[in-house]
Design a protein around this motif. Structure first.
Motif, PDB file in Angstrom:
ATOM      1  N   ALA A   1       0.830  -1.206   0.000  1.00  0.00           N
ATOM      2  CA  ALA A   1       0.000   0.000   0.000  1.00  0.00           C
ATOM      3  C   ALA A   1       0.866   1.257   0.000  1.00  0.00           C
ATOM      4  O   ALA A   1       0.558   2.227  -0.702  1.00  0.00           O
ATOM      5  N   ALA A   2       1.938   1.254   0.765  1.00  0.00           N
ATOM      6  CA  ALA A   2       2.832   2.417   0.798  1.00  0.00           C
ATOM      7  C   ALA A   2       3.433   2.669  -0.575  1.00  0.00           C
ATOM      8  O   ALA A   2       3.480   3.808  -1.042  1.00  0.00           O
ATOM      9  N   ASP A   3       3.898   1.620  -1.238  1.00  0.00           N
ATOM     10  CA  ASP A   3       4.471   1.774  -2.580  1.00  0.00           C
ATOM     11  C   ASP A   3       3.450   2.311  -3.575  1.00  0.00           C
ATOM     12  O   ASP A   3       3.752   3.197  -4.382  1.00  0.00           O
ATOM     13  N   ILE A   4       2.239   1.792  -3.520  1.00  0.00           N
ATOM     14  CA  ILE A   4       1.181   2.248  -4.431  1.00  0.00           C
ATOM     15  C   ILE A   4       0.868   3.723  -4.170  1.00  0.00           C
ATOM     16  O   ILE A   4       0.746   4.522  -5.107  1.00  0.00           O
TER      17      ILE A   4
ATOM     18  N   LEU B   1       2.821   6.074  -2.717  1.00  0.00           N
ATOM     19  CA  LEU B   1       3.938   6.928  -3.109  1.00  0.00           C
ATOM     20  C   LEU B   1       4.024   7.084  -4.623  1.00  0.00           C
ATOM     21  O   LEU B   1       4.286   8.181  -5.134  1.00  0.00           O
ATOM     22  N   LYS B   2       3.798   5.997  -5.348  1.00  0.00           N
ATOM     23  CA  LYS B   2       3.805   6.082  -6.814  1.00  0.00           C
ATOM     24  C   LYS B   2       2.664   6.965  -7.303  1.00  0.00           C
ATOM     25  O   LYS B   2       2.848   7.808  -8.189  1.00  0.00           O
ATOM     26  N   HIS B   3       1.492   6.804  -6.720  1.00  0.00           N
ATOM     27  CA  HIS B   3       0.312   7.572  -7.132  1.00  0.00           C
ATOM     28  C   HIS B   3       0.523   9.077  -6.962  1.00  0.00           C
ATOM     29  O   HIS B   3       0.082   9.870  -7.792  1.00  0.00           O
ATOM     30  N   ILE B   4       1.200   9.472  -5.882  1.00  0.00           N
ATOM     31  CA  ILE B   4       1.407  10.902  -5.649  1.00  0.00           C
ATOM     32  C   ILE B   4       2.767  11.389  -6.163  1.00  0.00           C
ATOM     33  O   ILE B   4       3.148  12.531  -5.947  1.00  0.00           O
TER      34      ILE B   4
ATOM     35  N   ASP C   1      10.723   8.292  -4.901  1.00  0.00           N
ATOM     36  CA  ASP C   1      12.144   8.402  -4.565  1.00  0.00           C
ATOM     37  C   ASP C   1      12.427   9.130  -3.251  1.00  0.00           C
ATOM     38  O   ASP C   1      13.561   9.496  -2.990  1.00  0.00           O
ATOM     39  N   VAL C   2      11.426   9.332  -2.423  1.00  0.00           N
ATOM     40  CA  VAL C   2      11.651  10.023  -1.156  1.00  0.00           C
ATOM     41  C   VAL C   2      12.087   9.039  -0.075  1.00  0.00           C
ATOM     42  O   VAL C   2      11.862   7.835  -0.173  1.00  0.00           O
ATOM     43  N   SER C   3      12.720   9.558   0.956  1.00  0.00           N
ATOM     44  CA  SER C   3      13.052   8.753   2.136  1.00  0.00           C
ATOM     45  C   SER C   3      11.770   8.480   2.901  1.00  0.00           C
ATOM     46  O   SER C   3      10.922   9.365   3.015  1.00  0.00           O
ATOM     47  N   THR C   4      11.644   7.286   3.440  1.00  0.00           N
ATOM     48  CA  THR C   4      10.403   6.916   4.110  1.00  0.00           C
ATOM     49  C   THR C   4      10.652   6.483   5.547  1.00  0.00           C
ATOM     50  O   THR C   4      11.668   5.881   5.876  1.00  0.00           O
ATOM     51  N   ILE C   5       9.670   6.819   6.389  1.00  0.00           N
ATOM     52  CA  ILE C   5       9.666   6.441   7.799  1.00  0.00           C
ATOM     53  C   ILE C   5       8.290   5.859   8.095  1.00  0.00           C
ATOM     54  O   ILE C   5       7.285   6.379   7.607  1.00  0.00           O
ATOM     55  N   ALA C   6       8.245   4.789   8.867  1.00  0.00           N
ATOM     56  CA  ALA C   6       6.966   4.243   9.314  1.00  0.00           C
ATOM     57  C   ALA C   6       7.073   3.941  10.798  1.00  0.00           C
ATOM     58  O   ALA C   6       8.140   3.585  11.303  1.00  0.00           O
ATOM     59  N   ILE C   7       5.945   4.097  11.474  1.00  0.00           N
ATOM     60  CA  ILE C   7       5.874   3.807  12.906  1.00  0.00           C
ATOM     61  C   ILE C   7       4.749   2.808  13.118  1.00  0.00           C
ATOM     62  O   ILE C   7       3.652   2.991  12.593  1.00  0.00           O
TER      63      ILE C   7
END
Length: 120
Positions: A47-50, A52-55, A59-65
Motif C-alpha cells: 500500500a505504501a508503494d502504491i 507513493l507512486k500515485h502521488i 524516490d523520497v526517504s520513508t519512515i513508518a511507525i
C-alpha cells in the motif's frame, strides 16, 4: 479487523490461515480479543508503494511507525522503521528504532527526532 470471544481466535486461525494472513492481538486496549485478517501476500508495504507512486514520490526517504505484527512488512520496507515502546516483541525486533509508548509521547518524540515537526 476482527473481534473475537476469548476462546475462538484459534478456530478462526484454523479455518482461514491457508488463504489469509491472520494476525492476533492488533488493538492494544483489547489485545486478547482482536486480530487482523488480510489477503495472503498483500501487506502495508504494498500500500505504501502504491500510494507513493500515485502521488509521484517514489524516490523520497520513508519512515513508518508501528506497534504490531501487522506492521512488520511495512517497517522493514521503509528506510527507517520505528516501533512504539508498547509494540509487540516481534515488531520491536523488526525495527531500526524503538520510541516510547503512546502514553509517553512516543509519536511526538519520533517526529521531533526525525525533523518532521518542530518541538513545542
Amino acid at each position: 479487523m476482527c473481534l473475537c470471544t476469548l476462546n475462538n481466535f484459534d478456530q478462526i486461525y484454523t479455518d482461514l490461515h491457508e488463504h489469509f494472513n491472520i494476525i492476533k492481538n492488533t488493538i492494544p486496549m483489547i489485545r486478547e480479543v482482536s486480530g487482523e485478517i488480510s489477503i495472503k501476500g498483500i501487506h502495508k508495504a504494498d500500500a505504501a508503494d502504491i500510494l507513493l507512486k500515485h502521488i509521484g514520490l517514489e524516490d523520497v526517504s520513508t519512515i513508518a511507525i508501528g506497534d504490531s505484527d501487522n506492521d512488520i512488512e511495512l517497517l522493514q520496507h521503509v528506510d527507517i522503521g520505528i516501533s512504539m515502546g508498547n509494540g509487540t516483541e516481534k515488531c520491536k525486533a523488526a525495527c531500526d528504532e524503538i520510541t516510547d509508548d503512546v502514553e509517553h509521547d512516543g509519536l511526538y518524540k519520533s517526529f521531533i527526532k526525525h525533523h518532521l515537526i518542530e518541538s513545542r
